[in-house]
Design a protein around this motif. Structure first.
Motif, PDB file in Angstrom:
ATOM      1  N   UNK A   1       0.844  -1.193   0.000  1.00  0.00           N
ATOM      2  CA  UNK A   1       0.000   0.000   0.000  1.00  0.00           C
ATOM      3  C   UNK A   1       0.881   1.245   0.000  1.00  0.00           C
ATOM      4  N   UNK A   2       0.281   2.380  -0.329  1.00  0.00           N
ATOM      5  CA  UNK A   2       1.016   3.644  -0.378  1.00  0.00           C
ATOM      6  C   UNK A   2       0.035   4.794  -0.142  1.00  0.00           C
ATOM      7  N   UNK A   3       0.567   5.935   0.194  1.00  0.00           N
ATOM      8  CA  UNK A   3      -0.251   7.130   0.403  1.00  0.00           C
ATOM      9  C   UNK A   3      -0.114   8.073  -0.789  1.00  0.00           C
ATOM     10  N   UNK A   4      -1.245   8.671  -1.194  1.00  0.00           N
ATOM     11  CA  UNK A   4      -1.256   9.625  -2.294  1.00  0.00           C
ATOM     12  C   UNK A   4      -2.231  10.756  -1.973  1.00  0.00           C
ATOM     13  N   UNK A   5      -1.960  11.982  -2.430  1.00  0.00           N
ATOM     14  CA  UNK A   5      -2.917  13.069  -2.219  1.00  0.00           C
ATOM     15  C   UNK A   5      -4.090  13.026  -3.191  1.00  0.00           C
TER      16      UNK A   5
END
Length: 251
Positions: A116-120
């Protein structure tokens, strides 16, 4: 190490009903049309497809869609496919719409082993807050909607957590490939093909030109053979047959 299959039919013969598929291409550009047609002939149904879109009516993934073989689509837009829109709005098809850049990164992350990853992208919208219609009921009401996603703040900016995507199989098209599965894509046909190939546990590539190991310059290889399990060499006619989604000419 020789990954070449006798033909497209043999390459997709073991794809079962209900399998998940990552499929390369963008509209009709770079689509694995021969493999899609072979899968249609093979008869698998209830497929869960991850692709930027679902082709157009009667072409690309539209062939499988029109036959009622696809149960779920994860993609970026409905596009020019009227049957796609009809099945979605009538409740026959489940659709998860994902921002295009997020979809690309989810495929890449899955192939790279990143869970998983974080994105705006999508913060402050239904993408993050939930409520996007995934499936409609026959009466037009929402039968299933997207859940809310985790939000975190980094350096005073909010980000949404997105999960990597892996699929049972991947179908892609390349310009050139060798017997070890190393692939080179041509211009805009690269689009989602390398990313879809990375995400598949078993990746099948149709190649317009098959060369022997060592003939490809290592600096030109855009996808290493470690991601590819099967290679199908196209005939000259299959390689040359490329359709145009929208033709624009001078008056």
């Amino acid at each position: 190490m020789d990954k070449v299959c006798p033909g497209a039919a043999e390459a997709v013969a073991d794809i079962p009903d209900g399998a998940s598929l990552a499929v390369g291409g963008f509209g009709l550009s770079g689509i694995p049309a021969v493999l899609i047609r072979a899968l249609y002939d093979q008869g698998a149904t209830g497929l869960r497809v991850v692709s930027n879109n679902c082709g157009v009516d009667g072409q690309g993934l539209g062939v499988l869609l029109g036959a009622g073989r696809i149960a779920r689509v994860t993609g970026s837009y409905v596009g020019e496919n009227r049957e796609f829109a009809r099945q979605y709005l009538s409740g026959e098809l489940e659709v998860e719409l994902v921002p295009q850049g997020t979809l690309a990164e989810r495929l890449r992350a899955g192939g790279a082993g990143i869970p998983a990853f974080y994105t705006p992208a999508g913060v402050g919208t239904q993408v993050a807050n939930g409520g996007l219609p995934w499936r409609y009921a026959p009466d037009g009401s929402v039968a299933l909607s997207s859940p809310a996603k985790e939000i975190r703040t980094f350096q005073d900016r909010r980000y949404v957590l997105e999960h990597g995507i892996t699929t049972d199989f991947a179908l892609v098209r390349a310009w050139r490939g060798d017997r070890h599965g190393n692939l080179v894509f041509r211009k805009a046909a690269a689009n989602f093909n390398p990313l879809a190939a990375m995400a598949g546990r078993i990746t099948v590539a149709e190649v317009e030109e098959l060369v022997e190991p060592g003939e490809l310059d290592p600096d030109e290889v855009q996808l290493p053979g470690i991601y590819v399990q099967r290679v199908v060499e196209l005939t000259a006619g299959q390689a040359d047959f490329k359709q145009i989604e929208k033709r624009t000419v001078r008056a």
